[in-house]
Design a protein around this motif. Structure first.
Motif, mmCIF file in Angstrom:
data_model
loop_
_atom_site.group_PDB
_atom_site.id
_atom_site.type_symbol
_atom_site.label_atom_id
_atom_site.label_comp_id
_atom_site.label_asym_id
_atom_site.label_seq_id
_atom_site.Cartn_x
_atom_site.Cartn_y
_atom_site.Cartn_z
ATOM 1 N N GLN A 108 13.947 5.718 72.273
ATOM 2 C CA GLN A 108 13.250 6.545 73.269
ATOM 3 C C GLN A 108 13.949 6.500 74.632
ATOM 4 N N LEU A 109 15.096 5.636 74.894
ATOM 5 C CA LEU A 109 15.859 5.451 75.976
ATOM 6 C C LEU A 109 16.897 6.441 76.271
ATOM 7 N N ARG A 110 17.161 7.132 75.288
ATOM 8 C CA ARG A 110 18.274 8.031 75.279
ATOM 9 C C ARG A 110 18.037 9.138 76.080
ATOM 10 N N ASP A 111 18.869 9.469 77.052
ATOM 11 C CA ASP A 111 18.608 10.500 78.083
ATOM 12 C C ASP A 111 17.576 9.998 79.413
ATOM 13 N N LYS A 112 17.217 8.929 79.275
ATOM 14 C CA LYS A 112 16.406 8.147 80.424
ATOM 15 C C LYS A 112 17.033 7.180 81.371
ATOM 16 N N VAL A 113 18.138 7.032 80.745
ATOM 17 C CA VAL A 113 19.069 6.165 81.895
ATOM 18 C C VAL A 113 19.689 6.748 83.081
ATOM 19 N N ASP A 114 19.369 6.172 84.203
ATOM 20 C CA ASP A 114 20.071 6.735 85.576
ATOM 21 C C ASP A 114 21.245 6.351 86.001
ATOM 22 N N TYR A 115 21.526 4.925 85.692
ATOM 23 C CA TYR A 115 22.671 4.465 86.283
ATOM 24 C C TYR A 115 23.174 3.258 85.306
ATOM 25 N N VAL A 116 24.331 3.302 85.261
ATOM 26 C CA VAL A 116 24.927 2.169 84.448
ATOM 27 C C VAL A 116 26.215 1.647 85.122
ATOM 28 N N GLU A 117 26.505 0.091 85.353
ATOM 29 C CA GLU A 117 27.540 -0.310 85.851
ATOM 30 C C GLU A 117 28.107 -1.429 84.795
#
Length: 551
Positions: A459-468
Protein backbone atom coordinates in the motif's frame (compact mmCIF):
# COMPACT_ATOMS: atom_id res chain seq x y z
CA UNK A 1 9.29 4.57 -5.89
CA UNK A 2 6.80 7.31 -6.70
CA UNK A 3 7.20 10.44 -8.75
CA UNK A 4 8.09 12.77 -5.89
CA UNK A 5 10.85 10.73 -4.24
CA UNK A 6 14.11 12.55 -3.60
CA UNK A 7 17.17 10.30 -3.27
CA UNK A 8 19.85 11.80 -1.04
CA UNK A 9 21.77 14.49 -2.91
CA UNK A 10 22.80 16.78 -0.06
CA UNK A 11 23.03 20.51 -0.70
CA UNK A 12 22.57 23.65 1.35
CA UNK A 13 18.81 23.29 1.26
CA UNK A 14 19.03 19.81 2.77
CA UNK A 15 21.58 20.61 5.45
CA UNK A 16 20.67 19.05 8.84
CA UNK A 17 19.43 21.99 10.85
CA UNK A 18 16.52 21.32 13.15
CA UNK A 19 17.68 19.00 15.94
CA UNK A 20 20.81 20.33 17.59
CA UNK A 21 21.38 19.35 21.20
CA UNK A 22 24.33 20.67 23.17
CA UNK A 23 26.30 23.94 23.07
CA UNK A 24 28.57 24.73 20.14
CA UNK A 25 32.26 24.60 21.06
CA UNK A 26 34.33 27.73 21.25
CA UNK A 27 37.55 27.92 23.26
CA UNK A 28 36.26 31.06 24.99
CA UNK A 29 33.13 29.19 26.12
CA UNK A 30 35.10 26.78 28.28
CA UNK A 31 34.47 27.18 31.99
CA UNK A 32 37.23 25.13 33.56
CA UNK A 33 38.98 23.78 35.38
CA UNK A 34 37.25 20.43 34.84
CA UNK A 35 37.53 17.29 36.92
CA UNK A 36 36.99 15.07 33.87
CA UNK A 37 36.84 15.40 30.09
CA UNK A 38 34.76 12.86 28.18
CA UNK A 39 35.38 12.33 24.47
CA UNK A 40 32.14 11.52 22.66
CA UNK A 41 28.51 12.06 23.64
CA UNK A 42 27.13 8.62 22.89
CA UNK A 43 25.03 7.04 25.62
CA UNK A 44 28.10 5.57 27.34
CA UNK A 45 29.78 8.98 27.55
CA UNK A 46 26.61 10.76 28.64
CA UNK A 47 25.91 8.13 31.31
CA UNK A 48 29.41 8.50 32.72
CA UNK A 49 29.05 12.29 32.61
CA UNK A 50 25.71 12.29 34.43
CA UNK A 51 26.82 9.81 37.09
CA UNK A 52 30.05 11.70 37.77
CA UNK A 53 28.17 15.01 37.84
CA UNK A 54 25.82 13.67 40.49
CA UNK A 55 28.90 12.62 42.49
CA UNK A 56 30.22 16.20 42.50
CA UNK A 57 32.54 16.13 39.49
CA UNK A 58 32.64 19.02 37.02
CA UNK A 59 32.50 17.24 33.67
CA UNK A 60 33.05 18.43 30.11
CA UNK A 61 31.74 16.27 27.24
CA UNK A 62 33.23 16.93 23.81
CA UNK A 63 31.28 15.85 20.71
CA UNK A 64 32.65 16.36 17.20
CA UNK A 65 29.19 16.07 15.55
CA UNK A 66 26.76 18.99 15.23
CA UNK A 67 24.46 17.42 17.83
CA UNK A 68 24.95 15.37 20.99
CA UNK A 69 23.83 11.79 21.47
CA UNK A 70 26.04 9.62 19.29
CA UNK A 71 23.93 6.80 17.87
CA UNK A 72 21.05 8.02 20.05
CA UNK A 73 20.69 11.31 18.16
CA UNK A 74 17.87 12.19 15.79
CA UNK A 75 17.89 14.40 12.73
CA UNK A 76 15.21 16.17 10.69
CA UNK A 77 15.03 17.03 7.03
CA UNK A 78 12.33 18.09 4.56
CA UNK A 79 9.65 18.01 7.25
CA UNK A 80 10.48 14.56 8.64
CA UNK A 81 12.43 13.23 11.62
CA UNK A 82 14.35 9.98 12.08
CA UNK A 83 16.47 8.33 14.73
CA UNK A 84 19.79 6.84 13.64
CA UNK A 85 20.21 4.03 16.13
CA UNK A 86 17.45 3.90 18.76
CA UNK A 87 15.02 1.64 16.95
CA UNK A 88 13.67 0.04 20.10
CA UNK A 89 14.77 -0.62 23.68
CA UNK A 90 13.71 -3.39 26.04
CA UNK A 91 13.12 -3.52 29.80
CA UNK A 92 11.57 -0.04 30.00
CA UNK A 93 8.05 -1.07 31.00
CA UNK A 94 8.75 -1.50 34.72
CA UNK A 95 10.69 0.78 37.05
CA UNK A 96 12.47 -2.10 38.79
CA UNK A 97 14.60 -3.25 35.84
CA UNK A 98 18.28 -2.34 35.86
CA UNK A 99 18.07 -0.45 32.57
CA UNK A 100 15.05 1.60 33.62
CA UNK A 101 16.55 2.41 37.03
CA UNK A 102 19.70 3.69 35.34
CA UNK A 103 17.79 5.73 32.76
CA UNK A 104 15.69 7.29 35.52
CA UNK A 105 18.86 8.08 37.49
CA UNK A 106 20.73 9.86 34.69
CA UNK A 107 17.66 11.79 33.46
CA UNK A 108 16.14 12.59 36.86
CA UNK A 109 13.13 10.58 35.71
CA UNK A 110 12.37 12.99 32.84
CA UNK A 111 12.50 10.44 29.99
CA UNK A 112 9.19 8.76 29.14
CA UNK A 113 8.65 5.51 27.26
CA UNK A 114 5.93 4.22 24.94
CA UNK A 115 5.36 0.47 24.35
CA UNK A 116 5.38 -1.00 20.88
CA UNK A 117 2.75 -3.49 19.72
CA UNK A 118 2.52 -6.72 21.69
CA UNK A 119 3.97 -8.35 18.57
CA UNK A 120 7.14 -6.28 18.65
CA UNK A 121 9.32 -8.29 16.21
CA UNK A 122 8.28 -10.14 13.06
CA UNK A 123 10.74 -12.49 11.34
CA UNK A 124 10.38 -13.36 7.66
CA UNK A 125 12.57 -16.47 7.26
CA UNK A 126 12.15 -17.07 3.56
CA UNK A 127 8.49 -18.07 3.31
CA UNK A 128 8.05 -18.72 7.04
CA UNK A 129 6.83 -15.93 9.33
CA UNK A 130 7.45 -15.94 13.10
CA UNK A 131 5.89 -13.28 15.36
CA UNK A 132 7.50 -12.56 18.72
CA UNK A 133 5.06 -11.42 21.41
CA UNK A 134 5.87 -9.64 24.65
CA UNK A 135 6.16 -11.53 27.93
CA UNK A 136 7.96 -14.74 28.82
CA UNK A 137 4.88 -16.80 28.01
CA UNK A 138 4.34 -14.63 24.94
CA UNK A 139 7.81 -15.54 23.65
CA UNK A 140 7.28 -19.21 24.47
CA UNK A 141 3.91 -19.32 22.73
CA UNK A 142 5.30 -17.43 19.73
CA UNK A 143 7.98 -20.07 19.19
CA UNK A 144 5.60 -22.95 19.94
CA UNK A 145 3.04 -21.63 17.44
CA UNK A 146 5.67 -21.80 14.71
CA UNK A 147 7.38 -24.99 15.93
CA UNK A 148 4.83 -27.04 17.95
CA UNK A 149 6.98 -30.17 17.89
CA UNK A 150 9.91 -28.38 19.60
CA UNK A 151 8.48 -27.71 23.06
CA UNK A 152 11.33 -29.37 24.96
CA UNK A 153 14.03 -27.47 23.05
CA UNK A 154 12.17 -24.17 23.46
CA UNK A 155 11.74 -24.64 27.22
CA UNK A 156 15.40 -25.59 27.66
CA UNK A 157 16.39 -22.53 25.62
CA UNK A 158 14.32 -20.19 27.79
CA UNK A 159 15.95 -21.67 30.90
CA UNK A 160 19.40 -20.91 29.44
CA UNK A 161 18.47 -17.27 28.97
CA UNK A 162 17.85 -16.96 32.69
CA UNK A 163 21.15 -18.61 33.57
CA UNK A 164 23.12 -16.26 31.34
CA UNK A 165 21.30 -13.22 32.73
CA UNK A 166 22.15 -14.32 36.27
CA UNK A 167 25.81 -14.73 35.35
CA UNK A 168 26.05 -11.42 33.53
CA UNK A 169 26.12 -9.42 36.75
CA UNK A 170 29.29 -11.24 37.81
CA UNK A 171 30.88 -10.71 34.40
CA UNK A 172 30.00 -7.00 34.52
CA UNK A 173 31.43 -6.52 38.00
CA UNK A 174 34.62 -8.32 36.94
CA UNK A 175 35.37 -5.26 34.80
CA UNK A 176 36.13 -3.39 38.03
CA UNK A 177 38.89 -5.73 39.18
CA UNK A 178 42.52 -4.54 39.05
CA UNK A 179 44.82 -5.97 36.39
CA UNK A 180 46.89 -7.91 38.93
CA UNK A 181 43.79 -9.82 39.99
CA UNK A 182 43.04 -10.88 36.41
CA UNK A 183 43.99 -14.58 36.69
CA UNK A 184 42.11 -14.97 39.97
CA UNK A 185 39.02 -13.25 38.55
CA UNK A 186 39.08 -15.42 35.45
CA UNK A 187 39.14 -18.58 37.56
CA UNK A 188 36.33 -17.24 39.72
CA UNK A 189 34.16 -16.45 36.71
CA UNK A 190 34.49 -20.00 35.44
CA UNK A 191 32.92 -21.27 38.65
CA UNK A 192 29.88 -18.95 38.59
CA UNK A 193 29.13 -18.64 34.87
CA UNK A 194 27.18 -21.36 33.00
CA UNK A 195 29.15 -23.44 30.51
CA UNK A 196 27.24 -21.91 27.62
CA UNK A 197 28.10 -18.33 28.60
CA UNK A 198 30.80 -17.50 26.05
CA UNK A 199 30.47 -20.31 23.53
CA UNK A 200 29.32 -19.69 19.93
CA UNK A 201 25.55 -19.17 19.81
CA UNK A 202 24.90 -21.73 17.09
CA UNK A 203 26.95 -24.35 18.94
CA UNK A 204 24.87 -23.91 22.09
CA UNK A 205 21.55 -24.01 20.24
CA UNK A 206 22.54 -27.03 18.15
CA UNK A 207 22.81 -29.00 21.38
CA UNK A 208 19.14 -28.20 22.05
CA UNK A 209 17.72 -28.99 18.61
CA UNK A 210 18.64 -30.05 15.11
CA UNK A 211 15.79 -27.98 13.65
CA UNK A 212 17.70 -25.37 11.64
CA UNK A 213 14.60 -23.29 11.04
CA UNK A 214 13.94 -23.04 14.80
CA UNK A 215 17.56 -21.98 15.34
CA UNK A 216 17.04 -19.37 12.64
CA UNK A 217 13.94 -18.07 14.42
CA UNK A 218 15.58 -18.03 17.86
CA UNK A 219 18.49 -16.03 16.40
CA UNK A 220 16.24 -13.75 14.36
CA UNK A 221 17.54 -10.72 16.28
CA UNK A 222 21.16 -11.34 15.33
CA UNK A 223 21.15 -7.94 13.63
CA UNK A 224 20.89 -6.33 17.07
CA UNK A 225 24.53 -7.25 17.69
CA UNK A 226 25.68 -7.49 14.08
CA UNK A 227 27.22 -10.97 14.42
CA UNK A 228 25.74 -14.19 13.00
CA UNK A 229 24.96 -17.23 15.20
CA UNK A 230 28.07 -19.23 14.33
CA UNK A 231 30.32 -16.25 15.10
CA UNK A 232 28.59 -14.58 18.07
CA UNK A 233 29.00 -15.25 21.77
CA UNK A 234 25.92 -16.88 23.31
CA UNK A 235 26.24 -14.32 26.08
CA UNK A 236 25.31 -11.41 23.81
CA UNK A 237 22.59 -13.42 22.08
CA UNK A 238 21.02 -14.30 25.42
CA UNK A 239 21.26 -10.75 26.73
CA UNK A 240 19.47 -9.38 23.66
CA UNK A 241 16.76 -12.04 23.78
CA UNK A 242 16.22 -11.53 27.52
CA UNK A 243 16.28 -7.76 27.07
CA UNK A 244 13.23 -7.88 24.79
CA UNK A 245 11.28 -10.60 26.57
CA UNK A 246 8.76 -8.02 27.79
CA UNK A 247 8.59 -6.24 24.46
CA UNK A 248 10.05 -3.15 22.86
CA UNK A 249 9.75 0.49 23.91
CA UNK A 250 10.47 3.82 22.28
CA UNK A 251 11.30 7.20 23.88
CA UNK A 252 8.34 9.59 23.81
CA UNK A 253 9.43 12.60 21.76
CA UNK A 254 11.97 10.61 19.77
CA UNK A 255 15.52 9.44 20.32
CA UNK A 256 16.86 12.98 20.77
CA UNK A 257 15.01 13.12 24.10
CA UNK A 258 17.70 10.85 25.55
CA UNK A 259 20.50 13.43 25.28
CA UNK A 260 18.05 16.28 25.89
CA UNK A 261 17.10 14.87 29.31
CA UNK A 262 20.63 13.86 30.36
CA UNK A 263 22.47 17.10 29.54
CA UNK A 264 20.71 19.18 32.24
CA UNK A 265 22.02 16.71 34.83
CA UNK A 266 25.57 17.35 33.60
CA UNK A 267 25.00 21.11 33.56
CA UNK A 268 23.56 21.04 37.08
CA UNK A 269 26.97 19.83 38.24
CA UNK A 270 28.69 22.80 36.59
CA UNK A 271 29.70 20.90 33.45
CA UNK A 272 28.57 21.04 29.85
CA UNK A 273 28.22 19.12 26.60
CA UNK A 274 29.86 20.87 23.64
CA UNK A 275 29.28 20.01 19.97
CA UNK A 276 31.51 20.69 16.94
CA UNK A 277 34.23 19.89 19.48
CA UNK A 278 36.80 17.84 17.59
CA UNK A 279 39.43 16.23 19.84
CA UNK A 280 42.73 15.83 18.02
CA UNK A 281 44.85 14.11 20.68
CA UNK A 282 44.90 12.84 24.25
CA UNK A 283 47.71 14.62 26.08
CA UNK A 284 50.21 12.54 28.06
CA UNK A 285 52.91 14.04 30.27
CA UNK A 286 55.32 12.17 32.54
CA UNK A 287 53.46 8.90 32.12
CA UNK A 288 49.94 10.12 32.86
CA UNK A 289 47.04 11.71 31.01
CA UNK A 290 46.65 15.45 31.58
CA UNK A 291 43.91 16.45 29.14
CA UNK A 292 43.15 16.74 25.42
CA UNK A 293 44.23 18.88 22.47
CA UNK A 294 41.46 20.14 20.22
CA UNK A 295 41.58 20.34 16.42
CA UNK A 296 41.89 24.14 16.75
CA UNK A 297 45.08 23.66 18.80
CA UNK A 298 43.53 24.57 22.16
CA UNK A 299 44.48 22.37 25.13
CA UNK A 300 41.93 21.45 27.78
CA UNK A 301 43.54 20.21 30.96
CA UNK A 302 41.93 17.67 33.29
CA UNK A 303 43.21 14.88 35.56
CA UNK A 304 40.74 12.38 34.05
CA UNK A 305 40.01 11.69 30.39
CA UNK A 306 37.26 9.22 29.53
CA UNK A 307 37.06 8.03 25.92
CA UNK A 308 33.71 7.08 24.45
CA UNK A 309 35.20 7.25 20.95
CA UNK A 310 35.60 3.47 20.67
CA UNK A 311 38.62 1.35 21.51
CA UNK A 312 40.12 1.44 18.01
CA UNK A 313 39.77 5.22 17.69
CA UNK A 314 41.18 5.74 21.17
CA UNK A 315 44.33 3.69 20.75
CA UNK A 316 44.99 4.27 17.05
CA UNK A 317 43.95 7.90 16.51
CA UNK A 318 43.81 9.76 19.81
CA UNK A 319 46.68 8.37 21.88
CA UNK A 320 50.27 9.01 20.81
CA UNK A 321 51.55 5.87 19.08
CA UNK A 322 54.36 5.41 21.59
CA UNK A 323 51.86 5.34 24.47
CA UNK A 324 49.64 2.81 22.70
CA UNK A 325 52.66 0.59 22.17
CA UNK A 326 53.64 0.81 25.83
CA UNK A 327 50.15 -0.38 26.73
CA UNK A 328 50.53 -3.43 24.48
CA UNK A 329 47.81 -2.33 22.11
CA UNK A 330 49.34 -3.76 18.89
CA UNK A 331 49.23 -7.23 20.48
CA UNK A 332 45.72 -6.71 21.83
CA UNK A 333 44.50 -5.46 18.47
CA UNK A 334 44.94 -8.95 17.01
CA UNK A 335 42.01 -10.20 19.12
CA UNK A 336 39.36 -7.66 18.12
CA UNK A 337 37.67 -6.77 14.83
CA UNK A 338 35.28 -3.96 13.88
CA UNK A 339 31.65 -4.92 13.45
CA UNK A 340 29.89 -5.05 10.09
CA UNK A 341 29.17 -1.80 8.21
CA UNK A 342 25.63 -0.91 7.21
CA UNK A 343 23.32 0.92 4.85
CA UNK A 344 20.51 3.12 6.21
CA UNK A 345 17.41 4.37 4.41
CA UNK A 346 15.43 7.25 5.91
CA UNK A 347 11.98 7.48 4.34
CA UNK A 348 9.33 10.19 4.65
CA UNK A 349 5.67 9.75 3.72
CA UNK A 350 2.66 12.04 3.64
CA UNK A 351 -0.08 10.68 5.90
CA UNK A 352 -0.25 9.43 9.48
CA UNK A 353 0.81 5.88 10.44
CA UNK A 354 -2.88 5.00 10.88
CA UNK A 355 -3.75 6.27 7.41
CA UNK A 356 -0.84 4.37 5.86
CA UNK A 357 -1.27 1.17 7.86
CA UNK A 358 2.15 1.31 9.52
CA UNK A 359 2.66 -1.06 12.48
CA UNK A 360 4.54 -0.61 15.75
CA UNK A 361 6.27 -3.89 14.92
CA UNK A 362 9.80 -4.30 13.57
CA UNK A 363 10.25 -6.36 10.40
CA UNK A 364 13.30 -8.62 10.03
CA UNK A 365 13.48 -9.98 6.48
CA UNK A 366 15.83 -12.87 5.66
CA UNK A 367 16.36 -14.90 2.46
CA UNK A 368 16.25 -18.05 4.61
CA UNK A 369 16.76 -19.24 8.19
CA UNK A 370 20.45 -19.95 7.46
CA UNK A 371 21.85 -16.65 8.73
CA UNK A 372 25.52 -17.55 8.42
CA UNK A 373 25.00 -18.95 4.92
CA UNK A 374 23.07 -15.83 3.90
CA UNK A 375 25.93 -13.58 5.05
CA UNK A 376 28.64 -15.74 3.47
CA UNK A 377 26.91 -15.71 0.11
CA UNK A 378 26.34 -11.96 0.28
CA UNK A 379 29.96 -11.21 1.21
CA UNK A 380 31.17 -13.33 -1.67
CA UNK A 381 28.99 -11.53 -4.19
CA UNK A 382 27.26 -8.47 -2.72
CA UNK A 383 26.15 -7.10 -6.07
CA UNK A 384 24.01 -10.10 -7.02
CA UNK A 385 23.12 -11.90 -3.77
CA UNK A 386 20.20 -10.66 -1.63
CA UNK A 387 20.89 -8.73 1.56
CA UNK A 388 21.33 -11.27 4.41
CA UNK A 389 18.95 -9.23 6.56
CA UNK A 390 16.77 -6.19 5.97
CA UNK A 391 15.45 -4.51 9.11
CA UNK A 392 12.47 -2.16 8.81
CA UNK A 393 11.40 0.15 11.64
CA UNK A 394 8.48 2.59 11.90
CA UNK A 395 9.52 5.39 14.32
CA UNK A 396 6.56 7.70 13.63
CA UNK A 397 4.22 4.86 14.62
CA UNK A 398 6.19 4.07 17.78
CA UNK A 399 6.34 7.64 19.10
CA UNK A 400 2.98 8.95 20.41
CA UNK A 401 4.35 12.52 20.28
CA UNK A 402 5.44 12.39 16.64
CA UNK A 403 2.24 13.91 15.21
CA UNK A 404 2.58 16.86 17.58
CA UNK A 405 5.95 17.69 16.01
CA UNK A 406 5.37 16.63 12.41
CA UNK A 407 1.60 16.45 11.84
CA UNK A 408 0.22 14.47 8.93
CA UNK A 409 3.50 12.69 8.16
CA UNK A 410 5.17 9.34 8.82
CA UNK A 411 8.67 7.92 8.69
CA UNK A 412 10.25 4.53 8.03
CA UNK A 413 13.84 3.40 8.50
CA UNK A 414 15.55 0.50 6.77
CA UNK A 415 18.91 -0.93 7.88
CA UNK A 416 20.89 -3.57 6.01
CA UNK A 417 24.48 -4.82 6.28
CA UNK A 418 26.94 -4.15 3.51
CA UNK A 419 30.67 -4.43 2.81
CA UNK A 420 33.32 -1.79 3.35
CA UNK A 421 35.03 -2.80 0.10
CA UNK A 422 32.04 -1.57 -1.91
CA UNK A 423 32.55 1.99 -0.62
CA UNK A 424 36.30 2.05 0.03
CA UNK A 425 37.10 3.88 -3.26
CA UNK A 426 35.47 7.00 -1.78
CA UNK A 427 37.20 6.79 1.60
CA UNK A 428 38.22 10.24 2.80
CA UNK A 429 35.87 12.07 0.42
CA UNK A 430 33.59 14.89 1.57
CA UNK A 431 30.00 14.15 2.57
CA UNK A 432 27.61 15.28 -0.16
CA UNK A 433 30.39 15.65 -2.75
CA UNK A 434 31.32 12.13 -3.77
CA UNK A 435 30.39 12.25 -7.42
CA UNK A 436 27.98 10.71 -9.89
CA UNK A 437 29.34 7.16 -9.68
CA UNK A 438 28.80 7.10 -5.93
CA UNK A 439 25.30 8.59 -6.30
CA UNK A 440 24.46 5.93 -8.89
CA UNK A 441 25.63 3.16 -6.54
CA UNK A 442 23.44 4.55 -3.76
CA UNK A 443 20.46 4.91 -6.08
CA UNK A 444 20.70 1.23 -7.07
CA UNK A 445 20.87 0.10 -3.44
CA UNK A 446 17.98 2.39 -2.55
CA UNK A 447 15.80 0.96 -5.30
CA UNK A 448 16.60 -2.60 -4.20
CA UNK A 449 15.70 -1.95 -0.56
CA UNK A 450 12.57 0.01 -1.42
CA UNK A 451 11.27 -2.94 -3.43
CA UNK A 452 11.67 -5.14 -0.35
CA UNK A 453 9.60 -2.61 1.61
CA UNK A 454 6.88 -2.57 -1.06
CA UNK A 455 6.76 -6.35 -1.10
CA UNK A 456 5.80 -6.39 2.59
CA UNK A 457 3.67 -3.22 2.55
CA UNK A 458 2.37 -2.80 -1.02
CA UNK A 459 0.00 0.00 0.00
CA UNK A 460 3.02 2.30 0.31
CA UNK A 461 3.93 2.22 -3.38
CA UNK A 462 3.56 5.76 -4.76
CA UNK A 463 3.05 7.10 -1.20
CA UNK A 464 6.71 7.82 -0.48
CA UNK A 465 7.65 11.50 -0.54
CA UNK A 466 11.33 11.46 0.40
CA UNK A 467 14.17 8.97 0.68
CA UNK A 468 17.67 9.58 1.97
CA UNK A 469 20.31 6.87 1.97
CA UNK A 470 23.34 6.69 4.23
CA UNK A 471 26.34 4.44 3.62
CA UNK A 472 29.33 3.39 5.75
CA UNK A 473 30.97 6.61 4.54
CA UNK A 474 28.18 8.61 6.18
CA UNK A 475 28.80 6.79 9.46
CA UNK A 476 32.53 7.47 9.17
CA UNK A 477 31.87 11.15 8.46
CA UNK A 478 29.37 11.83 11.25
CA UNK A 479 30.21 9.23 13.93
CA UNK A 480 33.92 8.61 13.28
CA UNK A 481 33.60 4.85 12.94
CA UNK A 482 36.05 4.60 10.08
CA UNK A 483 34.55 1.57 8.32
CA UNK A 484 30.93 2.41 9.05
CA UNK A 485 30.56 -0.13 11.85
CA UNK A 486 27.35 0.16 13.83
CA UNK A 487 28.26 -1.89 16.91
CA UNK A 488 31.87 -1.06 17.64
CA UNK A 489 33.75 -4.33 18.11
CA UNK A 490 32.48 -7.70 16.88
CA UNK A 491 30.70 -9.62 19.66
CA UNK A 492 32.66 -12.85 19.29
CA UNK A 493 33.74 -15.22 22.07
CA UNK A 494 37.34 -14.09 21.56
CA UNK A 495 36.38 -10.44 22.15
CA UNK A 496 34.76 -11.29 25.50
CA UNK A 497 37.91 -13.06 26.68
CA UNK A 498 39.91 -9.81 26.47
CA UNK A 499 40.60 -8.72 30.03
CA UNK A 500 42.03 -5.39 28.81
CA UNK A 501 38.60 -4.29 27.52
CA UNK A 502 37.58 -2.64 30.77
CA UNK A 503 37.12 0.95 32.00
CA UNK A 504 40.48 1.59 33.65
CA UNK A 505 43.46 1.47 31.33
CA UNK A 506 47.07 0.97 32.41
CA UNK A 507 47.75 4.62 31.57
CA UNK A 508 46.99 6.70 34.71
CA UNK A 509 44.13 9.10 34.14
CA UNK A 510 42.73 7.38 31.03
CA UNK A 511 39.43 5.48 31.16
CA UNK A 512 37.22 3.87 28.51
CA UNK A 513 33.43 3.80 28.40
CA UNK A 514 30.56 2.71 26.16
CA UNK A 515 29.77 -0.41 24.20
CA UNK A 516 33.33 -1.62 23.61
CA UNK A 517 33.99 -2.32 27.29
CA UNK A 518 30.80 -4.34 27.78
CA UNK A 519 28.21 -4.98 25.03
CA UNK A 520 26.43 -3.15 22.26
CA UNK A 521 22.97 -1.62 22.39
CA UNK A 522 21.77 1.45 24.24
CA UNK A 523 21.43 -0.29 27.60
CA UNK A 524 24.68 -2.24 27.15
CA UNK A 525 26.62 0.96 26.44
CA UNK A 526 24.78 2.74 29.24
CA UNK A 527 25.76 0.07 31.77
CA UNK A 528 29.28 0.43 30.38
CA UNK A 529 29.05 4.09 31.38
CA UNK A 530 27.96 3.11 34.87
CA UNK A 531 30.84 0.65 35.23
CA UNK A 532 33.28 3.36 34.16
CA UNK A 533 31.87 5.65 36.85
CA UNK A 534 32.25 2.93 39.49
CA UNK A 535 35.82 2.28 38.32
CA UNK A 536 36.67 5.97 38.75
CA UNK A 537 34.88 6.29 42.08
CA UNK A 538 36.15 3.11 43.69
CA UNK A 539 34.64 2.39 47.10
CA UNK A 540 32.95 5.80 47.03
CA UNK A 541 30.67 4.46 44.33
CA UNK A 542 29.29 1.62 46.44
CA UNK A 543 26.04 3.47 47.12
CA UNK A 544 25.40 4.06 43.43
CA UNK A 545 26.19 0.43 42.61
CA UNK A 546 23.72 -0.77 45.21
CA UNK A 547 21.04 1.68 44.03
CA UNK A 548 21.26 0.60 40.38
CA UNK A 549 22.12 -3.10 40.60
CA UNK A 550 20.00 -3.95 43.62
CA UNK A 551 17.31 -1.25 43.49
Amino acid sequence: MGKSVVVNKPNKALKPSTIRIGTRYRANRLNGPYDAVIIGSGIGGLTTAACLSKAGYKVLVLEQHYTAGGYTHSYARNGYEWDVGVHYIGDMGASHTLGRRLFDYITDGKLEWAPMDENYDRFFLGDKVVNLRAGREGLRHSLLAAFPEEQDAIDRYLALLGKVADGMQWYTLSKLSPALAGPLVSRGLKTVLPDCFNRPTYEVLRELTDNEELIGAITGQWGDCGVTPKQSSFMVHALIAKHYVYGGFYPVGGASEIAKTIIPVVQAGGGDVLTYADVHEILVEKGKVVGVRMADGHDIRAPLVVSNAGVINTFERLLPETEAQKLGYPRNREHITPSMPHIGLYIGLKGTPEELGLPRTNFWIYPSADHDGNVARFLENPESEPFPVVYISFPAAKDPDYQNRWPGTSTIEIVAPTTWEMFKPWQGSTWGKRGEEYDALKAGITEQLMEILYEKLPQLRDKVDYVETSTPLSTAWFCRYEQGELYGLDHTPERFEQRWLKPKTDLPGLYLTGQDILTCGVVGAMIGGLITTLSIRGLRGAGLAKQIFVG
